[in-house]
Design an enzyme around this catalytic site. Structure first.
Site, PDB file in Angstrom:
ATOM      1  N   LYS A  12       2.160   2.041  -5.213  1.00 12.64           N
ATOM      2  CA  LYS A  12       2.873   1.554  -6.409  1.00 12.64           C
ATOM      3  C   LYS A  12       2.081   1.818  -7.685  1.00 12.64           C
ATOM      4  O   LYS A  12       2.647   2.111  -8.730  1.00 12.64           O
ATOM      5  CB  LYS A  12       3.124   0.040  -6.292  1.00 12.64           C
ATOM      6  N   LEU A  64       3.569  12.327   0.764  1.00 13.99           N
ATOM      7  CA  LEU A  64       4.208  13.316   1.635  1.00 13.99           C
ATOM      8  C   LEU A  64       3.165  14.305   2.166  1.00 13.99           C
ATOM      9  O   LEU A  64       3.250  14.766   3.311  1.00 13.99           O
ATOM     10  CB  LEU A  64       5.300  14.064   0.854  1.00 13.99           C
ATOM     11  N   ASP A 101       0.819  -1.223   0.000  1.00 14.18           N
ATOM     12  CA  ASP A 101       0.000   0.000   0.000  1.00 14.18           C
ATOM     13  C   ASP A 101       0.850   1.270   0.000  1.00 14.18           C
ATOM     14  O   ASP A 101       0.456   2.290   0.552  1.00 14.18           O
ATOM     15  CB  ASP A 101      -0.961   0.029   1.216  1.00 14.18           C
ATOM     16  N   GLU A 102       2.018   1.214  -0.617  1.00 10.37           N
ATOM     17  CA  GLU A 102       2.897   2.391  -0.663  1.00 10.37           C
ATOM     18  C   GLU A 102       2.490   3.352  -1.773  1.00 10.37           C
ATOM     19  O   GLU A 102       3.016   4.464  -1.855  1.00 10.37           O
ATOM     20  CB  GLU A 102       4.368   1.980  -0.898  1.00 10.37           C
ATOM     21  N   GLY A 135      -4.161  -4.314  -4.532  1.00 15.35           N
ATOM     22  CA  GLY A 135      -5.128  -3.307  -4.957  1.00 15.35           C
ATOM     23  C   GLY A 135      -4.347  -2.069  -5.353  1.00 15.35           C
ATOM     24  O   GLY A 135      -3.860  -1.342  -4.500  1.00 15.35           O
ATOM     25  N   HIS A 136      -4.143  -1.865  -6.648  1.00 16.40           N
ATOM     26  CA  HIS A 136      -3.337  -0.738  -7.109  1.00 16.40           C
ATOM     27  C   HIS A 136      -4.260   0.376  -7.607  1.00 16.40           C
ATOM     28  O   HIS A 136      -4.946   0.219  -8.617  1.00 16.40           O
ATOM     29  CB  HIS A 136      -2.371  -1.195  -8.205  1.00 16.40           C
ATOM     30  N   GLN A 147       2.080  -6.082  -3.197  1.00 15.73           N
ATOM     31  CA  GLN A 147       2.352  -6.124  -1.746  1.00 15.73           C
ATOM     32  C   GLN A 147       3.634  -5.349  -1.424  1.00 15.73           C
ATOM     33  O   GLN A 147       3.920  -4.378  -2.093  1.00 15.73           O
ATOM     34  CB  GLN A 147       2.424  -7.567  -1.224  1.00 15.73           C
ATOM     35  N   PRO A 202      -9.417  -1.038   7.844  1.00 15.15           N
ATOM     36  CA  PRO A 202      -8.572   0.107   8.224  1.00 15.15           C
ATOM     37  C   PRO A 202      -7.121  -0.339   8.322  1.00 15.15           C
ATOM     38  O   PRO A 202      -6.843  -1.417   8.849  1.00 15.15           O
ATOM     39  CB  PRO A 202      -9.106   0.514   9.596  1.00 15.15           C
TER      40      PRO A 202
HETATM   41  P1  IMP Z   1      -2.656 -12.738   1.680  1.00 14.11           P
HETATM   42  O1  IMP Z   1      -1.690 -12.167   0.710  1.00 14.11           O
HETATM   43  O2  IMP Z   1      -4.089 -12.506   1.304  1.00 14.11           O
HETATM   44  O3  IMP Z   1      -2.351 -14.177   1.986  1.00 14.11           O
HETATM   45  O4  IMP Z   1      -2.470 -11.963   3.083  1.00 14.11           O
HETATM   46  C1  IMP Z   1      -1.285 -12.078   3.863  1.00 14.11           C
HETATM   47  C2  IMP Z   1      -0.919 -10.744   4.497  1.00 14.11           C
HETATM   48  O5  IMP Z   1      -0.524  -9.824   3.486  1.00 14.11           O
HETATM   49  C3  IMP Z   1      -2.074 -10.078   5.243  1.00 14.11           C
HETATM   50  O6  IMP Z   1      -1.545  -9.368   6.330  1.00 14.11           O
HETATM   51  C4  IMP Z   1      -2.621  -9.096   4.221  1.00 14.11           C
HETATM   52  O7  IMP Z   1      -3.300  -8.015   4.818  1.00 14.11           O
HETATM   53  C5  IMP Z   1      -1.340  -8.652   3.550  1.00 14.11           C
HETATM   54  N1  IMP Z   1      -1.538  -8.197   2.166  1.00 14.11           N
HETATM   55  C6  IMP Z   1      -1.795  -8.946   1.085  1.00 14.11           C
HETATM   56  N2  IMP Z   1      -1.899  -8.195  -0.008  1.00 14.11           N
HETATM   57  C7  IMP Z   1      -1.692  -6.935   0.387  1.00 14.11           C
HETATM   58  C8  IMP Z   1      -1.618  -5.683  -0.326  1.00 14.11           C
HETATM   59  O8  IMP Z   1      -1.761  -5.596  -1.541  1.00 14.11           O
HETATM   60  N3  IMP Z   1      -1.364  -4.596   0.449  1.00 14.11           N
HETATM   61  C9  IMP Z   1      -1.162  -4.675   1.784  1.00 14.11           C
HETATM   62  N4  IMP Z   1      -1.198  -5.804   2.477  1.00 14.11           N
HETATM   63  C10 IMP Z   1      -1.460  -6.934   1.782  1.00 14.11           C
END
Ligand code: IMP
Length: 426
Positions: free
Chosen positions: A16, A335, A13-14, A40-41, A224, A307
């Site tokens: 990207k 920022l 969630d930076e 989710g981009h 991720q 959240p």
């Molecule tokens: P999974 O990828 O659904 O197996 O989730 C494993 C961990 O990665 C959990 O803590 C999710 O919230 C986190 N996670 C997976 N995809 C994302 C992403 O795109 N952004 C932020 N966290 C993610």
């Protein structure tokens, strides 16, 4: 410049999506190399906003071809839905999107097993996105997975699906006391994908290597973040793939020697969604800064709406992900969200069992005991739309310069708002 990788340097969630969207016009191909529809981009332009879960963010640039590599796990239902939505927005997809024939599929039984396992783990749950990612990678490495190419042969698909569903039903029933799935119904639903998906299927490794030989530029889009990497992240609170730079080579089949730029996306503060350690988390802090960052930064999951946990910038963790990925440049995002705070904190060391360290421990028990040691900076006012470092308040420049010097990586880009125009190239 053959392959540029864009990687989240924190817990995802930076921002990207925005960076890839901005770089895409300079690229011939944008390729996803790992993860699945857990990502989710978000991309915003004019007054429109769109969240992509599976298809690379380059799809909104007509001259760019998009690839979903062998390292990605694909939910065919989610994929077709995304393709249709993009078409409805008026973008051509056929001939511009190629999917690796070797990518593994996510099936409804992966989601069912994941949900049952998370419930069973109770307090020890990972807090996954519920998209079946982990169980799909388990099948891949157990060599029982079903791949995109299998969708194109109905007899093979029927046989493989029956074997897989029988096994998963035994697990759901016997281990988790959960509802089982209907084999025949699922087979009928999935054999119907063959014609829909056929135009997109390709040997993408061959395609990418030929393109590279031809001098084309490839942007590899990580999903991720580095601290969710199954090896280098905060295991077991991680995702099941390799968002880090190495994942690009195995997830696309491009050689490491083709990579010459690795851009680390760094949110100006930290967030994490799901469970697991987070040393700089501001949880119920008296000044309510954690909640303020969540509100101002709209820190709610783009995939699940959960959240996000918020906290200060953690340079100890970032120095570690810089080493693992070999960042050549940094792109600082959001920022603007820090604007208006009186002072800002940046974690430069951890205190663990009374001793200070600048090392990031990636074993869970030690990391859970880490307390952040902070340097404090003066806050700054509005920075939205600043088009150069000189246009920023001096205190904002100090904050950025400190992070860049600490990590010993130059800043190439700073984002000061969600829109394409609210970005400065440094
Ligand atoms: P999974 O990828 O659904 O197996 O989730 C494993 C961990 O990665 C959990 O803590 C999710 O919230 C986190 N996670 C997976 N995809 C994302 C992403 O795109 N952004 C932020 N966290 C993610």
């Amino acid at each position: 410049m053959p392959v540029t990788i864009v990687i989240g340097s924190q817990w995802g969630d930076e921002g990207k999506g925005k960076v890839v969207d901005l770089l895409a016009p300079e690229m011939d191909i944008v390729a996803r190399y790992q993860g699945g529809a857990n990502a989710g981009h978000t991309i915003a332009w004019d007054d429109k906003k769109f969240v992509l879960h599976l298809i690379p963010s380059g799809i909104f640039h007509e001259g760019t071809t998009c690839v979903i590599g062998n390292g990605v796990v694909i939910d065919p239902v989610a994929l077709m839905k995304e393709i249709n939505t993009i078409k409805e927005l008026g973008f051509e997809v056929e001939g511009r999107l190629f999917i690796s024939h070797n990518a593994h599929l996510i099936m409804p039984y992966h989601k069912a097993v994941e949900q049952a396992r998370e419930r069973y783990r109770d307090a020890g749950a990972i807090g996954t996105t519920g998209r079946g990612i982990g169980p799909a990678y388990v099948d891949k490495f157990a060599r029982t997975g079903i791949r995109v190419v299998d969708l194109l042969d109905r007899d093979v698909l029927r046989r493989k699906l029956k074997d897989a569903i029988d096994e998963k039903n035994a697990i759901l029933r016997g281990v988790y006391d959960a509802e089982t799935l209907d084999v025949d119904q699922m087979i009928e639903e999935y054999v119907a994908f063959d014609q829909e998906i056929d135009p997109f299927v390709k040997n993408t490794t061959e395609y990418l290597n030929a393109a590279l030989k031809d001098g084309q530029r490839v942007l590899a889009e990580g999903a991720q973040g580095s601290l969710l990497d199954v090896d280098f992240g905060t295991y077991p609170f991680v995702t099941s793939s390799h968002p880090t730079a190495g994942g690009c080579c195995t997830g696309l089949g491009v050689p490491p020697t083709a990579v010459d730029r690795v851009i680390g996306i760094v949110k100006a503060y930290s967030t994490r969604v799901g469970n697991g350690p987070f040393p700089t988390e501001l949880d119920g802090d008296p000044e309510g800064i954690g909640q303020k960052l969540r509100d101002v930064g709209h820190e709610y999951g783009a995939t699940t709406g959960r959240p996000r946990r918020c906290g200060w910038l953690d340079l100890v963790a970032l120095r570690y992900t810089t080493a693992v990925n070999g960042f050549t440049d940094l792109a600082i995002t959001k920022l603007d969200v820090l604007a208006g705070l009186d002072e800002l904190k940046v974690c430069t060391r951890y205190r663990i069992d009374g001793k200070e360290t600048d090392r990031f421990p990636n074993d869970l028990a030690t990391l859970e005991r880490a307390e952040p040691v902070y340097e404090t900076f003066h806050g700054f006012g509005d920075v939205t739309g600043a088009d150069s470092l000189d246009a920023l308040p001096a205190t904002a420049r100090d904050y950025l310069r400190f992070a860049s010097d600490f990590l010993d990586v130059p800043i190439a880009m700073v984002s000061t708002g969600p829109k394409r125009s609210e970005t400065m190239m440094v």
